[in-house]
Design a protein around this motif. Structure first.
Motif, short mmCIF file in Angstrom:
data_model
loop_
_atom_site.label_atom_id
_atom_site.label_comp_id
_atom_site.label_asym_id
_atom_site.label_seq_id
_atom_site.Cartn_x
_atom_site.Cartn_y
_atom_site.Cartn_z
N MET A 1 -11.88 -3.06 4.26
CA MET A 1 -12.46 -1.80 4.61
C MET A 1 -12.65 -0.97 3.35
O MET A 1 -11.81 -0.95 2.47
N ILE A 2 -13.75 -0.27 3.28
CA ILE A 2 -14.08 0.56 2.14
C ILE A 2 -13.93 2.03 2.54
O ILE A 2 -14.38 2.44 3.60
N LEU A 3 -13.27 2.80 1.67
CA LEU A 3 -13.08 4.23 1.92
C LEU A 3 -13.71 5.04 0.80
O LEU A 3 -13.69 4.64 -0.36
N LEU A 4 -14.24 6.20 1.13
CA LEU A 4 -14.77 7.13 0.15
C LEU A 4 -13.84 8.34 0.14
O LEU A 4 -13.75 9.08 1.12
N ILE A 5 -13.11 8.53 -0.98
CA ILE A 5 -12.16 9.64 -1.11
C ILE A 5 -12.47 10.35 -2.42
O ILE A 5 -12.48 9.73 -3.48
N ASN A 6 -12.68 11.65 -2.34
CA ASN A 6 -12.98 12.47 -3.52
C ASN A 6 -14.12 11.87 -4.34
O ASN A 6 -14.03 11.76 -5.57
N LYS A 7 -15.16 11.43 -3.68
CA LYS A 7 -16.36 10.86 -4.29
C LYS A 7 -16.10 9.55 -5.05
O LYS A 7 -16.85 9.17 -5.92
N LYS A 8 -15.00 8.86 -4.70
CA LYS A 8 -14.71 7.56 -5.30
C LYS A 8 -14.55 6.54 -4.17
O LYS A 8 -14.09 6.87 -3.09
N VAL A 9 -14.93 5.30 -4.45
CA VAL A 9 -14.87 4.24 -3.46
C VAL A 9 -13.62 3.40 -3.69
O VAL A 9 -13.32 3.02 -4.82
N TYR A 10 -12.88 3.14 -2.59
CA TYR A 10 -11.65 2.35 -2.66
C TYR A 10 -11.67 1.29 -1.58
O TYR A 10 -12.23 1.48 -0.51
N LEU A 11 -11.04 0.16 -1.87
CA LEU A 11 -10.83 -0.87 -0.88
C LEU A 11 -9.42 -0.73 -0.32
O LEU A 11 -8.47 -0.53 -1.07
N VAL A 12 -9.29 -0.85 0.99
CA VAL A 12 -7.96 -0.79 1.61
C VAL A 12 -7.23 -2.09 1.27
O VAL A 12 -7.78 -3.18 1.37
N ALA A 13 -5.96 -1.97 0.87
CA ALA A 13 -5.17 -3.14 0.48
C ALA A 13 -4.88 -4.01 1.70
O ALA A 13 -4.53 -3.48 2.77
N PRO A 14 -5.01 -5.32 1.57
CA PRO A 14 -4.69 -6.21 2.69
C PRO A 14 -3.19 -6.16 3.00
O PRO A 14 -2.36 -5.88 2.13
N LEU A 15 -2.86 -6.47 4.22
CA LEU A 15 -1.47 -6.40 4.67
C LEU A 15 -0.56 -7.32 3.87
O LEU A 15 0.57 -6.96 3.57
N TRP A 16 -1.04 -8.48 3.46
CA TRP A 16 -0.18 -9.42 2.73
C TRP A 16 0.20 -8.85 1.36
O TRP A 16 1.31 -9.09 0.87
N LYS A 17 -0.70 -8.08 0.72
CA LYS A 17 -0.35 -7.46 -0.55
C LYS A 17 0.67 -6.35 -0.36
O LYS A 17 1.59 -6.20 -1.15
N ARG A 18 0.51 -5.58 0.70
CA ARG A 18 1.48 -4.51 0.98
C ARG A 18 2.85 -5.08 1.29
O ARG A 18 3.87 -4.57 0.83
N ALA A 19 2.89 -6.16 2.08
CA ALA A 19 4.16 -6.79 2.41
C ALA A 19 4.81 -7.40 1.17
O ALA A 19 6.03 -7.29 0.97
N GLY A 20 4.02 -8.02 0.32
CA GLY A 20 4.54 -8.60 -0.92
C GLY A 20 5.11 -7.54 -1.85
O GLY A 20 6.18 -7.72 -2.44
N ALA A 21 4.42 -6.41 -1.96
CA ALA A 21 4.91 -5.31 -2.79
C ALA A 21 6.21 -4.75 -2.24
O ALA A 21 7.14 -4.44 -2.99
N ALA A 22 6.31 -4.64 -0.91
CA ALA A 22 7.54 -4.14 -0.29
C ALA A 22 8.70 -5.10 -0.52
O ALA A 22 9.83 -4.67 -0.80
N LEU A 23 8.43 -6.39 -0.46
CA LEU A 23 9.49 -7.38 -0.71
C LEU A 23 10.00 -7.28 -2.15
O LEU A 23 11.21 -7.38 -2.40
N ILE A 24 9.10 -7.10 -3.09
CA ILE A 24 9.52 -6.95 -4.49
C ILE A 24 10.36 -5.69 -4.66
O ILE A 24 11.42 -5.70 -5.30
N ASP A 25 9.92 -4.57 -4.07
CA ASP A 25 10.66 -3.32 -4.19
C ASP A 25 12.06 -3.44 -3.58
O ASP A 25 13.04 -2.99 -4.17
N PHE A 26 12.16 -4.06 -2.43
CA PHE A 26 13.48 -4.20 -1.81
C PHE A 26 14.33 -5.23 -2.53
O PHE A 26 15.54 -5.13 -2.56
#
Length: 120
Positions: A1-26
């Motif tokens: 999914m693509i988002l437009l925030i403050n006139k900049k375009v961003y891609l929403v991070a996939p769930l597997w990347k978010r879960a992987g980042a959370a595993l590293i943090d914990f």
């Protein structure tokens, strides 16, 4: 999914990347439990404010390694220095249905993201 925030375009991070980042943090937090000079205050402090630490440009170590970033929709580009939003996101992460919310949200936000007005 693509988002437009403050006139900049961003891609929403996939769930597997978010879960992987959370595993590293914990994993880092689990490791710090066994290091003698780290006390509970520092560990809880990192847990609550890991996305707002200016040294990491508003990313936790896990998010940095996975190349994802938390963007505040109302305040600034990143959560760097926005400790209130970081604490809200972290406190809701302990709720069992926090991650389930992202399956129903059109922007794939967790409940903490919605309450803190952020996007990953």
């Amino acid at each position: 999914m693509i988002l437009l925030i403050n006139k900049k375009v961003y891609l929403v991070a996939p769930l597997w990347k978010r879960a992987g980042a959370a595993l590293i943090d914990f994993g880092i937090l689990f490791f710090l439990l066994f290091v003698p000079f780290f006390n509970w205050f520092l560990i809880v402090g990192y847990l609550l404010t890991r996305d707002a630490i200016p040294t990491f440009r508003g990313q936790s170590i896990g998010k940095y390694l996975f190349g994802i970033i938390v963007i505040s929709r109302g305040h600034s580009y990143t959560l760097s220095g926005d400790y209130q939003s970081s604490v809200v996101r972290s406190l809701t992460a302990i709720l069992p249905f926090d991650w389930l919310y992202c399956f129903y949200d059109e922007k794939k936000r967790t409940l903490g993201d919605k309450l803190a007005n952020t996007v990953v």
